[in-house]
Write a protein that holds these residues in place. Sequence first.
Motif, PDB file in Angstrom:
ATOM      1  N   GLY A 106      -0.940   8.774 -10.095  1.00 39.12           N
ATOM      2  CA  GLY A 106      -2.084   9.372  -8.634  1.00 39.12           C
ATOM      3  C   GLY A 106      -1.788   9.691  -7.425  1.00 39.12           C
ATOM      4  N   VAL A 107      -0.618  10.084  -7.072  1.00 37.51           N
ATOM      5  CA  VAL A 107      -0.109  11.385  -6.085  1.00 37.51           C
ATOM      6  C   VAL A 107      -0.982  12.638  -6.063  1.00 37.51           C
ATOM      7  N   ASN A 108      -1.009  11.919  -4.761  1.00 34.69           N
ATOM      8  CA  ASN A 108      -2.505  13.249  -4.402  1.00 34.69           C
ATOM      9  C   ASN A 108      -1.484  13.653  -2.934  1.00 34.69           C
ATOM     10  N   THR A 109      -1.602  15.560  -3.169  1.00 37.18           N
ATOM     11  CA  THR A 109      -0.969  16.464  -2.289  1.00 37.18           C
ATOM     12  C   THR A 109      -1.832  16.424  -0.639  1.00 37.18           C
ATOM     13  N   ILE A 110      -0.708  16.190   0.346  1.00 40.01           N
ATOM     14  CA  ILE A 110      -1.289  16.672   1.850  1.00 40.01           C
ATOM     15  C   ILE A 110      -1.212  17.358   2.198  1.00 40.01           C
ATOM     16  N   ILE A 133      -0.679   5.426  -1.580  1.00 40.55           N
ATOM     17  CA  ILE A 133      -1.054   5.125  -0.801  1.00 40.55           C
ATOM     18  C   ILE A 133      -0.687   3.708  -2.001  1.00 40.55           C
ATOM     19  N   PRO A 134      -1.225   3.042  -3.175  1.00 32.81           N
ATOM     20  CA  PRO A 134      -1.509   2.474  -3.280  1.00 32.81           C
ATOM     21  C   PRO A 134      -0.043   1.718  -4.438  1.00 32.81           C
ATOM     22  N   ALA A 135       0.694   2.876  -4.605  1.00 39.25           N
ATOM     23  CA  ALA A 135       1.336   3.050  -5.891  1.00 39.25           C
ATOM     24  C   ALA A 135       3.565   2.654  -4.421  1.00 39.25           C
ATOM     25  N   ASN A 136       2.650   2.518  -3.617  1.00 40.97           N
ATOM     26  CA  ASN A 136       3.400   2.904  -2.315  1.00 40.97           C
ATOM     27  C   ASN A 136       4.869   4.052  -2.368  1.00 40.97           C
TER      28      ASN A 136
END
Length: 158
Positions: free
Chosen positions: A47-51, A77-80
Amino acid sequence: MNREKLIKMAGVVRTGGKGSMRRKKKAVHKSPTTHDKKLQSSLRRIGVNTIPAIEEVNIFKDDVVIQFLNPKVQASIPANTWVVSGSPQTKKLEYLLPTVINQLGPDNLENLGRLAEHFQKQAPDAAGAAAKGEDDDDVPELVHGETFERAAEEKQDS
């Protein structure tokens, strides 16, 4: 030529020697993009999102800074998990310190203090070595009352 003769000749043709075995498995050629696709699918799974709109990323490691200019940054963030991709440049901390100091927050000020102590410990060691006369110059010390001109005249006379 007739058809039976052609079929008979085709049956005799071999690709290898008499005892050669046939290849049982087809060789799979992996392209370099295969690894990238697997990585992207794994990141998508977490669930990685692009910043967007990040101009610079600095990673501090001892007295070296790994700097990415205009990187692609993804985070979960949840997966650090943070992913920084782009072309890195490795630079010494002394070169980047003036530009990076305004980016440091209050939590990094104690790290900056430790860094300053580290540089101060290195500076006296270098100054102490120079004070002991360990430099490479072979210029002799002048005796009190002597000058270079007088020493040169004495050499010419003798």
